[in-house]
Design a protein around this motif. Structure first.
Motif, PDB file in Angstrom:
ATOM      1  N   HIS A 175      40.511  31.600  36.955  1.00  0.00           N
ATOM      2  CA  HIS A 175      39.258  32.342  36.858  1.00  0.00           C
ATOM      3  C   HIS A 175      38.123  31.727  37.671  1.00  0.00           C
ATOM      4  CE1 HIS A 175      40.808  35.165  33.967  1.00  0.00           C
ATOM      5  NE2 HIS A 175      41.240  34.185  33.210  1.00  0.00           N
ATOM      6  N   GLY A 176      38.378  30.629  38.368  1.00  0.00           N
ATOM      7  CA  GLY A 176      37.381  30.086  39.279  1.00  0.00           C
ATOM      8  C   GLY A 176      36.727  28.796  38.851  1.00  0.00           C
ATOM      9  N   ARG A 211      45.035  37.066  44.446  1.00  0.00           N
ATOM     10  CA  ARG A 211      43.592  36.914  44.339  1.00  0.00           C
ATOM     11  C   ARG A 211      42.854  37.911  45.219  1.00  0.00           C
ATOM     12  NH1 ARG A 211      41.464  30.692  43.580  1.00  0.00           N
ATOM     13  NH2 ARG A 211      41.592  30.777  41.317  1.00  0.00           N
ATOM     14  N   PRO A 212      41.678  38.358  44.778  1.00  0.00           N
ATOM     15  CA  PRO A 212      40.895  39.276  45.607  1.00  0.00           C
ATOM     16  C   PRO A 212      40.412  38.604  46.873  1.00  0.00           C
ATOM     17  CG  PRO A 212      39.616  38.533  43.717  1.00  0.00           C
ATOM     18  CD  PRO A 212      41.026  38.060  43.493  1.00  0.00           C
ATOM     19  N   SER A 218      37.592  38.162  48.012  1.00  0.00           N
ATOM     20  CA  SER A 218      36.362  37.375  47.901  1.00  0.00           C
ATOM     21  C   SER A 218      36.629  35.883  47.799  1.00  0.00           C
ATOM     22  CB  SER A 218      35.551  37.840  46.679  1.00  0.00           C
ATOM     23  OG  SER A 218      36.298  37.663  45.490  1.00  0.00           O
ATOM     24  N   PHE A 219      37.870  35.505  47.470  1.00  0.00           N
ATOM     25  CA  PHE A 219      38.226  34.096  47.384  1.00  0.00           C
ATOM     26  C   PHE A 219      38.526  33.504  48.760  1.00  0.00           C
ATOM     27  CE2 PHE A 219      38.649  35.001  42.957  1.00  0.00           C
ATOM     28  CZ  PHE A 219      38.495  33.789  42.312  1.00  0.00           C
ATOM     29  N   SER A 270      36.882  36.398  37.432  1.00  0.00           N
ATOM     30  CA  SER A 270      37.121  35.456  38.525  1.00  0.00           C
ATOM     31  C   SER A 270      36.098  35.612  39.645  1.00  0.00           C
ATOM     32  CB  SER A 270      38.536  35.640  39.085  1.00  0.00           C
ATOM     33  OG  SER A 270      38.721  36.948  39.579  1.00  0.00           O
ATOM     34  N   GLN A 271      35.476  36.791  39.767  1.00  0.00           N
ATOM     35  CA  GLN A 271      34.461  37.012  40.790  1.00  0.00           C
ATOM     36  C   GLN A 271      33.043  36.831  40.253  1.00  0.00           C
ATOM     37  OE1 GLN A 271      35.364  40.321  43.705  1.00  0.00           O
ATOM     38  NE2 GLN A 271      36.813  40.880  42.116  1.00  0.00           N
ATOM     39  N   ASN A 298      39.858  41.495  37.917  1.00  0.00           N
ATOM     40  CA  ASN A 298      39.197  40.438  38.692  1.00  0.00           C
ATOM     41  C   ASN A 298      37.705  40.276  38.435  1.00  0.00           C
ATOM     42  OD1 ASN A 298      41.670  39.908  40.123  1.00  0.00           O
ATOM     43  ND2 ASN A 298      41.236  41.704  41.396  1.00  0.00           N
ATOM     44  N   ARG A 299      37.160  40.819  37.365  1.00  0.00           N
ATOM     45  CA  ARG A 299      35.713  40.704  37.149  1.00  0.00           C
ATOM     46  C   ARG A 299      35.307  39.259  36.819  1.00  0.00           C
ATOM     47  NH1 ARG A 299      33.398  45.225  39.056  1.00  0.00           N
ATOM     48  NH2 ARG A 299      31.546  44.767  37.779  1.00  0.00           N
TER      49      ARG A 299
END
Length: 604
Positions: free
Chosen positions: A269-270, A102-103, A105-106, A506-507, A503-504
């Protein structure tokens, strides 16, 4: 679609008119721990994969070699002192915990090991509650008329006066996939296709879990994410309204594999809301690690039915859709088809018919609406239409022909190209296929190279070739093609280039508008390395992809032997993002990332 490959011109240095395209996204158990259990498809129509204790009498097939070869020196970046999951897929590929991929940002990475969590919760006599994907509005987000209640499958079954829940009821099938509240029919179409391939299915839905043995309220699923397979762990609390599931569900109310699969994908994906609108290509790639090609039906090549037939014979996953009505969400057409809706192509077949004493073959397609109800095509070759009278009885039996209000129907290829707008084909890595499911002759190998990269504002985010002064800042990759394709009369080399932004979704970010260009390096003389502004002032690309705001763009080219530079880019300068670049070729492609200042010297 790929632009046509052309030879380098010396008289003009102007690039062809740049094309951009805005993509319309599509809106709107049996315990398996018994090693004696095997799965077989029903003979008629393959509507269900059933459980049986009878061992196959067929000889064990010889394991086939992968049709994808990885360059050992070009594998994805890994930390020097990696101490991760140490898990592997059945294909031998490394499997990662979700927290490893995960990036940032998580937040700080946390690793969830399914077996460790299950063992701990089971020994403590409690059910797992996932702190990373809590049972609250942060995970669901979509507003309904009433409150959402998160219930476990055992509670749902108890409220509906059903027997205990099962992961599978009499196996699994594409009819287990019924759409709920989220507008994610694009995902459902891919899930329905996944059920047609046993080995692919169990790569995504591991067979080491159930509601019986060692049940602790925890399940896990596997998805391919930007070059890596990821294990996603969830608890089994599901969103319900008035006691019933509100999201993806099975036609069997006590069957829960499809609902749990969707929850794992939502966690990836969040949130469930993040699954609103998308392309079946995204889900097909996430289930397979394959490469997707997209065709505009208005611009199909003359041999497209043959392309579809060969794709079907090679177990490719195929989907299709109709352009949406700008004023009505999922509007139904007079012929029973739904606009802005993703369908699965479940069979491609030439059918023998008898008319006026003559025998001829008609190209047909079997298509499925993931709603799984009576909303079906009502034209020629639809359920119980008079055209079926011309089919011999033996042909009907071989086709497994049934007429039910199940969302699945047949139509002619002629009608298909008249009514549908786009087709998506995901070509599978044969490592992902069961040898018994592969057609004869599926033995050729692809050569594949994989690179990760990023566009950084002011450093490597140069924008498209129209931004001449900054274009050379983009990452550059060389590929050398030496051996021509087998039996190619033009003596050219096939190459498939795929560029995927990471990752677009999911962010919560919109996709960048991306594309790429391919430049031929001269056979004689030196050019700067990396290529500079002066090179692009005097040289045109020999191949390129139009700019699209899609997660992945891909194109197939036929090029002369030689050395080339591939430049992935976004439409505008200073647009930041991460990407994955994959290159497939029939022969060795000798690919490398251009780093440091030097010269390309007489590379051929």
């Amino acid at each position: 679609m790929a632009t046509k490959v052309s030879k380098q011109k010396t008289k003009s240095i102007e690039e062809p008119e740049m094309i951009t395209k805005k993509v319309e996204v599509v809106k709107r158990s049996n315990a398996l721990t018994n090693k004696n259990m095997i799965f077989t498809k029903e003979a008629i129509g393959s509507p269900k994969v059933t459980l049986t204790n009878v061992r196959s009498k067929k000889a064990t097939p010889v394991k086939r070699l992968s049709t994808v070869d990885h360059h050992k020196e070009y594998r994805l970046r890994m930390p020097v002192s990696y101490n991760g999951s140490k898990m592997f897929m059945p294909t031998g590929e490394q499997l990662f915990w979700l927290g490893e991929t995960r990036p940032s940002s998580f937040g700080p990475a946390s690793y969830q090991d399914f077996k460790e969590i299950r063992a701990r919760c089971y020994s403590e006599g409690r059910l797992f509650e996932d702190p990373e994907f809590p049972a609250n509005d942060c995970s669901f987000k979509k507003k309904l008329d009433g409150p959402i209640t998160w219930l476990r499958p055992k509670e749902i079954c108890r409220n509906l006066n059903l027997q205990k829940p099962k992961l599978f009821v009499e196996g699994y099938s594409r009819f287990d996939v019924q759409q709920g509240v989220p507008e994610d029919c694009w995902l459902l179409a891919a899930v329905a296709n996944l059920t047609l391939h046993r080995k692919l299915f169990f790569q995504v839905v591991p067979d080491d879990q159930s509601f019986d043995e060692e049940y602790a309220g925890v399940f896990h699923f596997r998805f391919w994410q930007y070059g890596r397979w990821v294990d996603v762990v969830i608890d089994d609390r599901l969103p319900t309204y008035s006691g019933k599931l509100v999201c993806l569900h099975s036609s069997e109310q006590s069957e829960f594999w499809s609902a749990l699969l969707e929850k794992a994908y939502a966690k990836l994906h969040g949130s469930y809301e993040a699954l609103k609108g998308g392309s079946s290509c995204d889900a097909m790639e996430d289930f397979t690690g394959g490469v997707t090609e997209v065709y505009d039906v208005a611009e199909l090549p003359p041999n497209f039915y043959t392309i579809l037939l060969k794709a079907y014979e090679r177990n490719s996953l195929c989907g299709c859709s109709i352009n949406p009505d700008p004023n009505i969400l999922e509007a139904e057409t007079p012929v029973g088809l739904i606009r802005g809706h993703a369908y699965s192509i479940t069979k491609v077949k030439y059918v023998d018919i008898e008319t006026l004493g003559r025998n001829e073959k008609i190209p047909l397609l079997r298509i499925r609406n993931p709603w799984g109800n009576e909303t079906e095509w009502n034209g020629p070759w639809s359920d119980k239409s008079p055209e079926w009278r011309s089919i011999p009885k033996s042909e009907k039996e071989e086709m497994g022909l049934t007429f039910d209000a199940d969302g699945e129907f047949w139509m002619s290829f002629k009608d298909f190209v008249t009514h549908f707008s786009s087709v998506e084909i995901c070509h599978l890595n044969p490592d992902s296929l069961d040898p018994e499911e592969c057609p004869e002759g599926c033995t050729k190998k692809w050569e594949m190279s994989v690179f990760e990269g990023e566009w950084v504002r002011g450093v490597t985010a140069g924008g498209c070739w129209r931004n001449l002064e900054t274009f050379s800042k983009n990452p550059q990759y060389t590929v050398t093609l030496q051996d021509v394709d087998e039996e190619d009369e033009e003596n050219k080399c096939t190459i498939i280039v795929t560029l995927m932004q990471k990752n677009r979704r999911s962010q919560g970010l919109q996709n960048l508008t991306i594309g790429f260009a391919v430049y031929r390096l001269p056979n004689h003389g030196d050019v700067p390395k990396p290529l500079n502004v002066n090179f692009f002032k005097h040289n045109r690309s020999v191949a390129r992809h139009q700019f699209i705001d899609q997660r992945q763009v891909s194109a197939r080219f036929k090029l002369d032997p030689g050395s080339y530079v591939i430049i992935p880019c976004s439409l505008n300068p200073d647009e930041e993002g991460e990407f994955l670049l994959r290159v497939f070729s029939e022969k060795s492609n000798n690919m490398a990332h251009v780093q440091g200042e030097d010269t390309f010297s007489n590379e051929k």
